[in-house]
Design a protein around this motif. Structure first.
Motif, PDB file in Angstrom:
ATOM      1  N   ALA A   2       0.844  -1.190   0.000  1.00 23.13           N
ATOM      2  CA  ALA A   2       0.000   0.000   0.000  1.00 23.13           C
ATOM      3  C   ALA A   2       0.877   1.238   0.000  1.00 23.13           C
ATOM      4  N   LEU A   3       0.576   2.154  -0.904  1.00 23.26           N
ATOM      5  CA  LEU A   3       1.345   3.390  -1.005  1.00 23.26           C
ATOM      6  C   LEU A   3       0.646   4.488  -0.208  1.00 23.26           C
ATOM      7  N   ALA A   5      -0.285   8.275   0.962  1.00 28.94           N
ATOM      8  CA  ALA A   5      -0.462   9.482   0.146  1.00 28.94           C
ATOM      9  C   ALA A   5       0.880  10.174  -0.058  1.00 28.94           C
ATOM     10  N   ASN A   6       1.088  10.695  -1.256  1.00 24.87           N
ATOM     11  CA  ASN A   6       2.297  11.441  -1.624  1.00 24.87           C
ATOM     12  C   ASN A   6       3.573  10.608  -1.583  1.00 24.87           C
ATOM     13  N   SER A   7       3.467   9.300  -1.656  1.00 25.67           N
ATOM     14  CA  SER A   7       4.667   8.465  -1.684  1.00 25.67           C
ATOM     15  C   SER A   7       4.907   7.979  -3.107  1.00 25.67           C
ATOM     16  N   THR A   8       6.102   7.448  -3.330  1.00 21.77           N
ATOM     17  CA  THR A   8       6.460   6.933  -4.649  1.00 21.77           C
ATOM     18  C   THR A   8       7.058   5.544  -4.492  1.00 21.77           C
ATOM     19  N   GLU A  69      -1.455   5.725 -10.534  1.00 24.10           N
ATOM     20  CA  GLU A  69      -2.822   6.033 -10.120  1.00 24.10           C
ATOM     21  C   GLU A  69      -3.328   5.232  -8.925  1.00 24.10           C
ATOM     22  N   ASP A  70      -2.911   3.989  -8.781  1.00 26.57           N
ATOM     23  CA  ASP A  70      -3.438   3.133  -7.712  1.00 26.57           C
ATOM     24  C   ASP A  70      -2.631   3.307  -6.432  1.00 26.57           C
ATOM     25  N   SER A  71      -3.329   3.292  -5.298  1.00 23.30           N
ATOM     26  CA  SER A  71      -2.628   3.432  -4.018  1.00 23.30           C
ATOM     27  C   SER A  71      -2.268   2.074  -3.413  1.00 23.30           C
ATOM     28  N   ASP A  72      -2.876   1.014  -3.903  1.00 22.44           N
ATOM     29  CA  ASP A  72      -2.556  -0.337  -3.439  1.00 22.44           C
ATOM     30  C   ASP A  72      -2.032  -1.115  -4.639  1.00 22.44           C
TER      31      ASP A  72
END
Length: 82
Positions: A2-3, A5-8, A69-72
């Motif tokens: 899981a990413l 917010a604001n991570s890369t 685009e995806d956070s997971d």
């Protein structure tokens, strides 16, 4: 993975192969660097190929879009051979 917010992911990739994302570099910061620290035997390395992202495979552009685009993310990575 899981990413937050604001991570890369913290990697540079080459999409020229068209069907996979070729890892060019893994940066010292980012989610894959953290993954590598926790999982040294499975560490993502330069020249590995990301071959599937969240069920998308065979199209590097679509896989890269999913990563943005995806956070997971669920990644399938093929180890490079020397």
């Amino acid at each position: 993975m899981a990413l937050p917010a604001n991570s890369t992911l913290g990697i540079d990739v080459d999409l020229l192969e068209g069907n996979a994302m070729l890892v060019q570099a893994v940066h010292e910061t980012g989610m894959l660097s953290e993954w590598n620290q926790r999982n040294p035997s499975l560490a993502v390395q330069k020249h590995d190929r990301i071959v599937k992202v969240n069920g998308i495979e065979g199209n590097a552009d679509l896989m890269a879009k999913k990563c943005r685009e995806d956070s997971d993310l669920q990644l399938t990575i093929s180890r490079s051979r020397p």
